[in-house]
Write an enzyme that holds these catalytic residues in place. Structure first.
Site, short mmCIF file in Angstrom:
data_model
loop_
_atom_site.label_atom_id
_atom_site.label_comp_id
_atom_site.label_asym_id
_atom_site.label_seq_id
_atom_site.Cartn_x
_atom_site.Cartn_y
_atom_site.Cartn_z
N ASP A 173 30.13 36.48 35.81
CA ASP A 173 31.54 36.41 36.21
C ASP A 173 32.32 37.43 35.40
O ASP A 173 32.53 37.25 34.21
CB ASP A 173 32.06 34.99 35.97
CG ASP A 173 33.51 34.80 36.40
OD1 ASP A 173 34.17 35.80 36.76
OD2 ASP A 173 33.96 33.64 36.39
N SER A 221 38.70 28.35 37.37
CA SER A 221 39.54 29.54 37.53
C SER A 221 41.00 29.19 37.21
O SER A 221 41.28 28.61 36.16
CB SER A 221 39.36 30.07 38.95
OG SER A 221 39.93 31.33 39.10
N HIS A 227 32.11 35.23 39.81
CA HIS A 227 33.13 34.17 39.71
C HIS A 227 32.89 33.07 40.73
O HIS A 227 33.17 31.89 40.47
CB HIS A 227 34.51 34.81 39.90
CG HIS A 227 35.64 33.89 39.61
ND1 HIS A 227 35.75 33.19 38.43
CD2 HIS A 227 36.73 33.53 40.34
CE1 HIS A 227 36.86 32.45 38.44
NE2 HIS A 227 37.46 32.64 39.59
#
Lengths: 198, 408
Positions: free
Chosen positions: B337, B140, B370
């Site tokens: 995601d 991320s 995610h």
């Protein structure tokens, strides 16, 4: 992938079509054995494209660059003529968009090399003559469970290549790892074509 | 580690007299070639792996990935976790005093960017005597830092492992951050970011920020699987957000007769109490978060996410931006995601391909959205493990290094 294609002689024969030092894109690269061989023996560089998780893992283990993509979605990630050679070894017959991918191969690669099971190999003809779909070492599946959804012949490919204005630079058959240049459409289980955009 | 020298920031400001909290795992080998830097995302810290002795639930945030015998094997690699500048887990942040004024920074903490963090991390490595990283890795926002490392210090990075990340945020993604920030800033307890001196915490804003964050970290499927339309069990239901005493399990609000509706579970017919399990989950996550996370840090870190865009100074062309990167890359994304979608990772892959860099890319078909990058998935962990095996195998053979170091 297919049983016959794991044959080292077959791999070496196809590898000889790849000029040393080439930048190679291998569509449906399997466990990365071909790219690994081309990198070590012919000083090539490049990437494999694979969809199967196990093959992606195998490539990473070998240290072969691999990109997990579904070829049915095309090659939009790759620019025109961005590779010296694009390989499709035992891949074409699995693709729903086989003709598009053939054109994509010729677009992305300065040369393309395709190998696939030749359905006109005489044992296959014999089986059909007996009224049954062939089940052989090269085509080991039953008709109802085969992943080979685009079965074609050596001759069929010539016609498709001509239709799409590809010029064939070299072509031959492979049988038990030996090159077959006389009557390959009958005498070889595998068809091999090297081509470029015409 | 404390740093007296000012660090020049992207904004033109600088920060001095700051410190960075960090942890290390494993042993640095003799030629210092086995260091791996782990960069954290929004709400994580330098505590990436292992547990603190005697502390329950103190596993590091990437403990599934990092540790002895794990994919990033601390028996072979010297792993460094660092808390970023402006965060709230030990490194200098908005809750600390500004050495120039003697007052707590609060909202005056300088805006920091991914590039600033990388510069600060590089100074930490200098302090540790590490010139070159075997790998820099993050998920991320952490993946953005890993990517930025390869652009800011290409000569100091051999490999970059970028998981569930993106080359910049999309408008939708910035929008989610903005909602979260507005929730915090408009909380009456925020006091323009100077709430510390008021002795209050803008918990309401933090809760809502966290709730919206959580929604975006999950997939629709996994949320439905986990919670669906399930009602909160009646026994736990209370008059007000779970704080008050349990109500009579049989009494719906209003009406004169009480029907027996237990077969499907009765609605409470309330607009403000918790009715569905998903509400309970989000409120719980929000409450928990507001207890430990700093409001100004949330603003700073989400802004760093928004600002990251290495292509910005290269006509918006990522391939140009990545031309200077020399590291080898592994990228991983997860099919479900949607906050950092696979196509964003593919953009990075394409830019690397255009520059003829070594790159592998795994697109893991995981259901968890995610969040998947923090979870156990055999395919995901397997690819990362194999990649690190290769890194270990290709490393310059060290003399007198720790055990377990050698060809995989």
């Amino acid at each position: 992938m297919g049983a016959g294609m794991s044959d080292r002689l077959t791999m070496q024969s196809i590898a000889r079509l790849v000029p040393p030092g080439s930048r190679v894109l291998d569509l449906g690269c399997g466990d990365g054995a071909m790219l690994d061989y081309l990198q070590r023996e012919r000083g090539c560089s490049g990437y494999g494209i694979e969809i199967a998780d196990a093959n992606v893992l195998a490539c990473v283990k070998r240290g072969v660059n691999v990109i997990q993509l579904n070829l049915d979605e095309g090659l939009s990630m790759f620019d025109d003529a961005s590779f010296d050679v694009v390989l499709q070894i035992d891949t074409l017959q699995h693709l729903r968009n086989a003709e598009t991918m053939l054109l994509e191969t010729a677009r992305v690669g300065r040369t393309g090399i395709v190998a696939f099971p030749n359905f006109a190999h005489w044992p296959n003809r014999l089986s059909i003559a007996r009224g049954r779909m062939p089940v052989t070492k090269r085509l080991p599946y039953q008709w109802y469970d085969t992943p080979n959804i685009r079965v074609g012949t050596y001759k069929d490919f010539e016609v498709l290549a001509t239709k799409n204005r590809l010029s064939i630079l070299d072509s031959y058959g492979l049988q038990e790892g030996r090159e077959v240049r006389f009557l390959p459409n009958t005498r070889a289980g595998t068809a091999v074509f090297k081509f470029e955009r015409g | 580690m404390s740093f007296a020298e000012p660090l020049a920031l992207q904004s033109g400001a600088s920060i001095r007299g700051y410190s960075l909290a960090y942890e290390t795992y494993g042993t640095l080998n003799a030629d210092k070639s086995n260091a791996v830097l782990i960069c954290h995302a929004l709400n994580a810290s330098h505590h990436v792996a292992g547990v603190y002795a005697g502390q329950q639930n103190s596993e590091g945030w990437w403990d599934t990935m990092i540790g002895p015998g794990k994919p990033v094997d601390t028996d072979r690699f010297f792993v460094i976790g660092v808390n970023n500048l402006g965060s709230c887990f030990g490194s200098t942040g908005p809750m600390h005093p500004n050495p120039d004024t003697g007052k707590v920074y609060g909202a005056d903490f300088p805006v920091v960017t991914v590039e600033d963090w990388v510069n600060a991390q590089a100074r930490l490595l200098d302090g540790l005597g590490i010139q070159t990283l075997a790998a820099v890795m993050g998920g991320s926002l952490g993946g953005m830092q890993a990517l930025s490392w390869t652009l800011q210090y290409p000569e100091r990075v051999r490999h970059a492992v970028v998981v569930a990340s993106a080359p910049n945020l999309t408008a939708e993604n910035i929008a989610f951050n903005e909602v979260a920030r507005r929730a915090i800033v408009t909380d009456p307890d925020f006091h323009g970011g100077h709430f510390y001196e008021q002795g209050v915490i803008p918990k309401r804003g933090l809760r809502i920020a966290r709730m919206i964050g959580h929604i975006t970290y999950l997939s629709d499927d996994v949320m439905n699987e986990k919670f669906g339309r399930e009602l909160r069990p009646r026994i736990l239901r209370a008059g007000s957000s779970g704080d008050g005493p349990p109500r009579d399990a049989k009494a719906p609000s209003g009406g004169s007769a009480v029907h027996d509706v237990t077969s499907v579970g009765a609605y409470l017919y309330t607009t403000q109490d918790i009715e569905f399990q998903i509400e309970s989950y989000l409120r719980y996550q929000g409450d928990k978060f507001s207890e430990y996370f700093d409001a100004n840090t949330y603003l700073l870190i989400t802004r760093a996410l928004d600002y990251f865009d290495p292509a910005r100074h290269h006509d918006g062309i990522l391939a140009k931006a990545l031309a200077g990167a020399t590291a080898k890359f592994l990228l991983v994304s997860f099919t479900t995601d949607w906050r950092f979608a696979p196509r964003r990772s593919r953009e990075i892959v394409k830019a690397l391909l255009d520059n003829r860099r070594d790159v592998s890319y795994a697109e893991i078909d995981a259901p968890h959205g995610h969040d998947a990058f923090l979870l156990e998935d055999a395919r995901y962990l397997g690819v990362v493990r194999s990649y690190f095996d290769r890194i270990a195998a290709e490393a310059p053979s060290p003399s007198g290094s720790g055990p377990g170091w050698g060809p995989a």
